[in-house]
Design a protein around this motif. Sequence first.
Motif, mmCIF file in Angstrom:
data_model
loop_
_atom_site.group_PDB
_atom_site.id
_atom_site.type_symbol
_atom_site.label_atom_id
_atom_site.label_comp_id
_atom_site.label_asym_id
_atom_site.label_seq_id
_atom_site.Cartn_x
_atom_site.Cartn_y
_atom_site.Cartn_z
ATOM 1 N N ILE A 1 -6.939 -0.820 4.113
ATOM 2 C CA ILE A 1 -7.200 -2.238 3.815
ATOM 3 C C ILE A 1 -8.007 -2.820 4.979
ATOM 4 O O ILE A 1 -7.692 -2.573 6.149
ATOM 5 C CB ILE A 1 -5.884 -3.028 3.601
ATOM 6 C CG1 ILE A 1 -5.037 -2.359 2.514
ATOM 7 C CG2 ILE A 1 -6.183 -4.495 3.240
ATOM 8 C CD1 ILE A 1 -3.694 -3.049 2.244
ATOM 9 N N ALA B 1 0.840 -1.207 0.000
ATOM 10 C CA ALA B 1 0.000 0.000 0.000
ATOM 11 C C ALA B 1 0.872 1.252 0.000
ATOM 12 O O ALA B 1 0.540 2.247 -0.661
ATOM 13 C CB ALA B 1 -0.938 -0.020 1.209
ATOM 14 N N TRP C 1 -9.640 -3.330 -0.397
ATOM 15 C CA TRP C 1 -8.900 -2.064 -0.431
ATOM 16 C C TRP C 1 -9.911 -0.930 -0.610
ATOM 17 O O TRP C 1 -10.722 -0.971 -1.540
ATOM 18 C CB TRP C 1 -7.913 -2.045 -1.592
ATOM 19 C CG TRP C 1 -6.862 -3.114 -1.521
ATOM 20 C CD1 TRP C 1 -7.047 -4.461 -1.515
ATOM 21 C CD2 TRP C 1 -5.435 -2.902 -1.429
ATOM 22 N NE1 TRP C 1 -5.832 -5.114 -1.439
ATOM 23 C CE2 TRP C 1 -4.825 -4.179 -1.389
ATOM 24 C CE3 TRP C 1 -4.613 -1.770 -1.404
ATOM 25 C CZ2 TRP C 1 -3.445 -4.354 -1.312
ATOM 26 C CZ3 TRP C 1 -3.238 -1.937 -1.331
ATOM 27 C CH2 TRP C 1 -2.661 -3.225 -1.279
ATOM 28 N N ILE D 1 -5.328 5.090 1.310
ATOM 29 C CA ILE D 1 -5.556 3.664 1.050
ATOM 30 C C ILE D 1 -5.739 2.933 2.379
ATOM 31 O O ILE D 1 -4.835 2.903 3.219
ATOM 32 C CB ILE D 1 -4.358 3.028 0.290
ATOM 33 C CG1 ILE D 1 -4.102 3.775 -1.035
ATOM 34 C CG2 ILE D 1 -4.610 1.541 0.041
ATOM 35 C CD1 ILE D 1 -2.915 3.212 -1.834
#
Length: 271
Positions: free
Chosen positions: A117, A14, A93, A115
């Motif tokens: 997760i 990421a 994601w 980002i």
Amino acid sequence: MNFEKEESSLLEAAIRYAKDAGQLIRERMNGIQVIEMKKNRSDLVTEVDRYSEEFLRRIIHREYPEHWILSEEDNGQADSFQAFVEKGPGCGWIIDPIDGTTNFIHGIPHFAVSIGIVREWAPIVGVVYNPVTDELFYARKNAGAFRNGEKITVSAADCMEDALLATGFQALEWKPDTRLLKQMNALTGTCRSFRLLGAASLDLCWTASGQLTGFWHDGLHPWDAAAGIVIVREAGGKVTNRDGAPYSLRDNTLVASNSRIHEEFLAVITR
Ligand code: 2AM
Ligand code: CA
Ligand code: CA
Ligand code: CA
């Protein structure tokens, strides 16, 4: 499965993707070509948002074909929470290709690639990258929070009088946000001051690193908060909804703080 090892490699991925998307944005930020209106003239998207998003979706699909992706500009559904829940319990994601698009359009160097997760709808990794200042915030569950490699912790302030707080307008289609105005009134004379900085992901990161003592915002979408909430929690902060329950990405209200002022903060904004 060894989750710890997997999560650490997801975090590394990421970080790479956020920095690469940031590079693409940096290269294009002085030549924005298309500014499109979404719901109204304060809800905008540029070709750079779309480009950053397509880049991220492509690379994640390639490297993690079994993971799902939820991203702002691709999400066709009116209800982002429903879209999030429907993605299912697997690894996913959640992406905001540019958080702070209005700042981006106006040349204010305060926007980020965000980002997050999640696994079973619970955030496990968060990465937020401001490509202009080259500031990279990241965290992974139970492993601490960092800015450019250095561990960060929330502010030590223990009373509202010492608190600098941030918020933002929710999408209300041009109607005055009476709840927000009431909250600002209640905070006047209670906290040191407040700010409207225009990028929720960075507000959360600055709460994590102690520049801000707290942040509240109604009406955020999962991609605004997914990364930042991991970073705040790992830096020792607290993130709840306005009822004081732990914030979930399905909540419509978010209140984050250094934890020490949380009860008082909640009491003032729900007065
Ligand atoms: P965006 O720049 O990705 O749209 C500003 O208060 C924060 O709220 C920004 O992080 C902004 O994200 C987010 N936000 C989400 N939807 C919004 C909307 N319709 N109007 C204004 N801000 C919005
Ligand atoms: Ca937007
Ligand atoms: Ca956003
Ligand atoms: Ca965005």
